[in-house]
Design a protein around this motif. Structure first.
Motif, PDB file in Angstrom:
ATOM      1  N   LYS A 208     -41.268 -38.407 -43.384  1.00 14.23           N
ATOM      2  CA  LYS A 208     -40.746 -39.426 -42.469  1.00 14.23           C
ATOM      3  C   LYS A 208     -41.443 -39.274 -41.125  1.00 14.23           C
ATOM      4  O   LYS A 208     -41.470 -38.178 -40.551  1.00 14.23           O
ATOM      5  CB  LYS A 208     -39.237 -39.236 -42.312  1.00 14.23           C
ATOM      6  CG  LYS A 208     -38.588 -40.211 -41.361  1.00 14.23           C
ATOM      7  CD  LYS A 208     -37.096 -39.934 -41.260  1.00 14.23           C
ATOM      8  CE  LYS A 208     -36.440 -40.823 -40.238  1.00 14.23           C
ATOM      9  NZ  LYS A 208     -35.014 -40.508 -40.065  1.00 14.23           N
ATOM     10  N   GLU A 209     -41.984 -40.355 -40.641  1.00 13.98           N
ATOM     11  CA  GLU A 209     -42.624 -40.337 -39.326  1.00 13.98           C
ATOM     12  C   GLU A 209     -41.546 -40.382 -38.248  1.00 13.98           C
ATOM     13  O   GLU A 209     -40.611 -41.191 -38.319  1.00 13.98           O
ATOM     14  CB  GLU A 209     -43.573 -41.518 -39.181  1.00 13.98           C
ATOM     15  CG  GLU A 209     -44.371 -41.473 -37.911  1.00 13.98           C
ATOM     16  CD  GLU A 209     -45.468 -42.520 -37.842  1.00 13.98           C
ATOM     17  OE1 GLU A 209     -46.108 -42.607 -36.790  1.00 13.98           O
ATOM     18  OE2 GLU A 209     -45.673 -43.248 -38.826  1.00 13.98           O
ATOM     19  N   LEU A 210     -41.664 -39.527 -37.271  1.00 14.78           N
ATOM     20  CA  LEU A 210     -40.758 -39.480 -36.127  1.00 14.78           C
ATOM     21  C   LEU A 210     -41.540 -39.887 -34.882  1.00 14.78           C
ATOM     22  O   LEU A 210     -42.768 -39.858 -34.883  1.00 14.78           O
ATOM     23  CB  LEU A 210     -40.208 -38.056 -35.950  1.00 14.78           C
ATOM     24  CG  LEU A 210     -39.483 -37.454 -37.158  1.00 14.78           C
ATOM     25  CD1 LEU A 210     -39.163 -35.989 -36.902  1.00 14.78           C
ATOM     26  CD2 LEU A 210     -38.221 -38.238 -37.461  1.00 14.78           C
ATOM     27  N   PRO A 211     -40.875 -40.234 -33.801  1.00 20.48           N
ATOM     28  CA  PRO A 211     -41.601 -40.620 -32.579  1.00 20.48           C
ATOM     29  C   PRO A 211     -42.549 -39.532 -32.077  1.00 20.48           C
ATOM     30  O   PRO A 211     -43.603 -39.835 -31.529  1.00 20.48           O
ATOM     31  CB  PRO A 211     -40.487 -40.885 -31.564  1.00 20.48           C
ATOM     32  CG  PRO A 211     -39.286 -41.194 -32.385  1.00 20.48           C
ATOM     33  CD  PRO A 211     -39.431 -40.387 -33.646  1.00 20.48           C
ATOM     34  N   ASP A 212     -42.179 -38.264 -32.296  1.00 22.16           N
ATOM     35  CA  ASP A 212     -42.971 -37.155 -31.756  1.00 22.16           C
ATOM     36  C   ASP A 212     -43.430 -36.161 -32.821  1.00 22.16           C
ATOM     37  O   ASP A 212     -43.722 -35.006 -32.521  1.00 22.16           O
ATOM     38  CB  ASP A 212     -42.184 -36.426 -30.668  1.00 22.16           C
ATOM     39  CG  ASP A 212     -40.833 -35.918 -31.160  1.00 22.16           C
ATOM     40  OD1 ASP A 212     -40.429 -36.267 -32.289  1.00 22.16           O
ATOM     41  OD2 ASP A 212     -40.184 -35.164 -30.416  1.00 22.16           O
TER      42      ASP A 212
ATOM     43  N   TYR B  75     -43.269 -35.330 -37.422  1.00 23.90           N
ATOM     44  CA  TYR B  75     -42.937 -35.700 -38.800  1.00 23.90           C
ATOM     45  C   TYR B  75     -41.802 -34.840 -39.320  1.00 23.90           C
ATOM     46  O   TYR B  75     -41.605 -33.706 -38.881  1.00 23.90           O
ATOM     47  CB  TYR B  75     -44.148 -35.513 -39.723  1.00 23.90           C
ATOM     48  CG  TYR B  75     -45.221 -36.532 -39.485  1.00 23.90           C
ATOM     49  CD1 TYR B  75     -45.177 -37.783 -40.094  1.00 23.90           C
ATOM     50  CD2 TYR B  75     -46.269 -36.260 -38.622  1.00 23.90           C
ATOM     51  CE1 TYR B  75     -46.166 -38.727 -39.860  1.00 23.90           C
ATOM     52  CE2 TYR B  75     -47.261 -37.206 -38.370  1.00 23.90           C
ATOM     53  CZ  TYR B  75     -47.198 -38.434 -38.998  1.00 23.90           C
ATOM     54  OH  TYR B  75     -48.165 -39.375 -38.749  1.00 23.90           O
TER      55      TYR B  75
ATOM     56  N   GLN C 137     -38.728 -30.253 -39.748  1.00 30.64           N
ATOM     57  CA  GLN C 137     -39.318 -31.106 -38.727  1.00 30.64           C
ATOM     58  C   GLN C 137     -40.347 -30.349 -37.908  1.00 30.64           C
ATOM     59  O   GLN C 137     -40.087 -29.244 -37.445  1.00 30.64           O
ATOM     60  CB  GLN C 137     -38.238 -31.649 -37.780  1.00 30.64           C
ATOM     61  CG  GLN C 137     -37.300 -32.618 -38.434  1.00 30.64           C
ATOM     62  CD  GLN C 137     -36.288 -33.185 -37.453  1.00 30.64           C
ATOM     63  OE1 GLN C 137     -36.102 -32.686 -36.349  1.00 30.64           O
ATOM     64  NE2 GLN C 137     -35.616 -34.241 -37.866  1.00 30.64           N
TER      65      GLN C 137
ATOM     66  N   THR D 110     -42.454 -31.233 -34.596  1.00 35.12           N
ATOM     67  CA  THR D 110     -42.591 -32.184 -33.496  1.00 35.12           C
ATOM     68  C   THR D 110     -43.247 -31.478 -32.314  1.00 35.12           C
ATOM     69  O   THR D 110     -43.506 -30.269 -32.368  1.00 35.12           O
ATOM     70  CB  THR D 110     -41.215 -32.758 -33.083  1.00 35.12           C
ATOM     71  OG1 THR D 110     -40.359 -31.687 -32.685  1.00 35.12           O
ATOM     72  CG2 THR D 110     -40.560 -33.541 -34.216  1.00 35.12           C
TER      73      THR D 110
ATOM     74  N   SER E 121     -45.346 -32.323 -28.183  1.00 40.89           N
ATOM     75  CA  SER E 121     -45.743 -33.219 -27.098  1.00 40.89           C
ATOM     76  C   SER E 121     -46.714 -34.287 -27.603  1.00 40.89           C
ATOM     77  O   SER E 121     -47.149 -34.267 -28.765  1.00 40.89           O
ATOM     78  CB  SER E 121     -46.356 -32.410 -25.953  1.00 40.89           C
ATOM     79  OG  SER E 121     -47.501 -31.723 -26.413  1.00 40.89           O
ATOM     80  N   GLU E 122     -47.055 -35.185 -26.723  1.00 42.74           N
ATOM     81  CA  GLU E 122     -47.937 -36.299 -27.074  1.00 42.74           C
ATOM     82  C   GLU E 122     -49.228 -35.794 -27.711  1.00 42.74           C
ATOM     83  O   GLU E 122     -49.841 -34.843 -27.222  1.00 42.74           O
ATOM     84  CB  GLU E 122     -48.258 -37.115 -25.824  1.00 42.74           C
ATOM     85  CG  GLU E 122     -49.036 -38.370 -26.122  1.00 42.74           C
ATOM     86  CD  GLU E 122     -49.240 -39.226 -24.888  1.00 42.74           C
ATOM     87  OE1 GLU E 122     -50.150 -40.062 -24.942  1.00 42.74           O
ATOM     88  OE2 GLU E 122     -48.509 -39.054 -23.897  1.00 42.74           O
TER      89      GLU E 122
ATOM     90  N   LYS F 298     -48.643 -35.506 -33.242  1.00 44.75           N
ATOM     91  CA  LYS F 298     -48.564 -36.222 -34.522  1.00 44.75           C
ATOM     92  C   LYS F 298     -49.928 -36.311 -35.194  1.00 44.75           C
ATOM     93  O   LYS F 298     -50.054 -36.093 -36.392  1.00 44.75           O
ATOM     94  CB  LYS F 298     -48.009 -37.635 -34.313  1.00 44.75           C
ATOM     95  CG  LYS F 298     -46.520 -37.683 -34.225  1.00 44.75           C
ATOM     96  CD  LYS F 298     -46.009 -39.048 -33.870  1.00 44.75           C
ATOM     97  CE  LYS F 298     -46.165 -40.037 -34.965  1.00 44.75           C
ATOM     98  NZ  LYS F 298     -45.423 -41.282 -34.705  1.00 44.75           N
TER      99      LYS F 298
END
Length: 104
Positions: free
Chosen positions: A34-38, A40, A83, A85, A87-88, A91
């Motif tokens: 599942k892709e998350l905002p920050d 997977y 999970q 996750t 920082s920017e 991903k």
């Protein structure tokens, strides 16, 4: 150049070998990504051996990739969720480093 890089020297040869074994086991039973905002979330069957593998690989992953935020979640859907996750930009790093988990 990416600010993300795994430091495999943080692990002994035995730890690197165990990390690889655990990664292969987990990939073989991977149920969902599942892709998350920050980052997977990787879904696995709720089985004691899989939970044990996640608890073993997490500190190894953290040692070589300290920029990850890592969590193990027991989901109500009778699945384990791992999970990764951060920082920017993390991903893209995850997508590259775990390419075989994405079927790439």
């Amino acid at each position: 150049m990416s600010p993300f890089a795994c430091d495999m020297t943080a692990l002994s040869s035995e730890q690197r070998s165990r990390h690889q074994e655990l990664g292969e086991l987990l990939r073989s039973v991977l149920c969902a990504v599942k892709e998350l905002p920050d980052g997977y979330e990787f879904g696995f069957p709720m089985q004691p051996a899989i939970y044990d593998a996640l608890t073993q690989i997490t500190p190894l992953e953290r040692a070589c990739c300290p920029f990850f935020v890592i969590s193990i979640r027991l989901a109500p859907s009778n699945q384990l969720a791992w999970q990764l996750t951060g920082s920017e930009g993390v991903k893209q790093f995850i997508r590259m480093e775990f390419a075989h988990w994405f079927g790439e």
